[in-house]
Design a protein around this motif. Sequence first.
Motif: not given
Ligand SMILES: Nc1ncnc2c1ncn2[C@@H]1O[C@H](COP(=O)(O)OP(=O)(O)OP(=O)(O)O)[C@@H](O)[C@H]1O
Lengths: 235, 379
Positions: A20, A27, A29, A49-50, A52-55, A176, A209, B377
Amino acid sequence: MTAGDEAAAVISLRGLCKSYEEGGRRRTILEEVDLDVAPGELVALLGRSGSGKSTLLNLVGGMDRPDRGSIVAAGRDLVRLDEAALATYRRERVGFVFQFFNLIPTLTVLENVRLKAELVGLPVAEQNERARALLAEVGLEDREGAWPDRLSGGEQQRVAIAAALVHDPEIVLADEPTGNLDLDTGRRVMELLDRLCRARGKCLLLATHSAEVMGVADRVLGIEHGRLVPREAEP
Amino acid sequence: MRYGLLLRRNLFRRRLRSLLTLGGLACAVALFATVESLNDGLEKALGGDQARRTLVVYRKNRYCPQTSHLPEYYAREISRLDGVSSVLPVKLFLNNCRTSLDMITFQGTPVETMLKQRRIELVSGDLARFEREPDAALVGRGFAARRGITVGENFRFSNVNVKVVGIFRAAESTEEEIILTHLEYLQRAGPVNRLGTVTQFDVLVDDPDRAGAVATAIDELFADSEEPTDTRPKIAFLESATRDLREILRFGRIFGLSCALVALALMGGTVVMGVQERYREFGAFRTIGYKARHIAGLVLGEAFLLAVLGAATGLGLATLLVAFGGIAVGVEGVQVAFSLTPMLFGKGLAMALICAGLAAAVPAWRAARIDVVQALRTI
Ligand SMILES: Nc1ncnc2c1ncn2[C@@H]1O[C@H](COP(=O)(O)OP(=O)(O)OP(=O)(O)O)[C@@H](O)[C@H]1O
Ligand SMILES: [Mg+2]
């Protein structure tokens, strides 16, 4: 993993990259992620958290697009599909379970469960039959006329699980699913999800988590600095 | 994909907001339709072809129809003029000579001449009885409908008390708003006996193109007599009588259009709010495979459904007001009825639909383009 496994995989990721742009800085991910998930396999993504799982789930679910790399899921090369084809893929091939349930508030429990069966064009009788059978399996057969906002969190999540399976998808993605539930309820929802997916031979990719999934999942992967790393047990 | 169900349920889920928007829209449509219906009525009143062939002779410098008194024998002298086809002496009796929503207009005429000169046709009742009985009256169907007057009853106002023996339809819309009596009956009915005098003459000319010349000839004929006349084509008389009304109506139509703008703003607010709070729901729809156009359809569909319901309610209100409110705008004895035509219903509905379309277009487009990942989100 052998070549034979790859061919049988329902989800196959190769060299997947996602980053992103933020404040003029890139950054990363996900970086060069490779992953194969076989039918009937439960793979858990565990990470802080953060990480990148959801990504990753969103990429496999065809809701987001990678910077580089390939995603082949349910026999489709998602990178090559246009928006409409991705929508069709999501409709027909994937079941989704989310942390916040994401039920449609204007549809009853039964209608929510039936919705995807309807979208893929099953006959009405079969829609109802499948939806009722699944509701019975998640133990909510007597709540089919209720509105989602009248249900407890655990009940809503059970409805969402039934809804995710009604159209018989190859892939179930769960982001989750227990994140918004108390420990005990979460454990039972997790067991239910595992049982239903296994019984149907679905491949389940799950982000969480919590370490409870360790006992249930076939494989647990962590995401560290954008890469997948196997986890055997939580310290 | 069960659009109808989703649209209905969502409107119902936010029923207070839906009702408020619907109510506002209904009021706007009702106001718009009412103003436009008066405008249509006015156009109808001024559009009759008989009015072009008819001259109206009044007492010069009269203040109001009630204050015009002309000798009845003028009729004979006028009818001798070149180009005059027939002359109808008319005695007018009004409850109010200024602008009023509740005007009653009696016209007393010699029956035989009237039947020859005016194109009226009974829709119910008995013409022979009218000719026979001196206190009988025929009521124009517009007036009868508004007042709920039926054949057989008595209609009474002030010193006038007539037996309704027939309801008639006329070629000119303004004539359907009057009560026709015998001339002598009305002459005797007032506090002062006015036998031998009338309020006006309706003069039918042979050739509409020569109407101006005939009018001048009439006024010249009586210029030096005790009661000088002022003769104008009926159309000019109608136009001058309704001049103020038309001015007000012009303002009213601007007002009606402002209503459309208010409806637009109202719809816009509702739609934008609805889209904002359904951001995650739309995300969920997209996730399970609804396409962008389906989401746009949900937003537009809801706006159009509201518009149709609002327009139906508003047009219903306007119909109630016009049909059962029993009002018509009267000036100087000329009554203009509100005319609610199917065309106007179409216009009202179109206005609501256009408002809905304009209000929902941008929100629908934006809802269709939401980023699914981002929508999921949001909590
Ligand atoms: N549209 C975006 N623009 C910038 N950064 C983003 C965007 N979408 C996600 N991110 C960043 O990507 C990273 C991974 O996000 P993601 O939602 O995949 O994390 P996660 O592992 O699912 O976290 P959680 O357990 O909190 O849900 C995070 O740091 C988030 O801030
Ligand atoms: Mg996440």
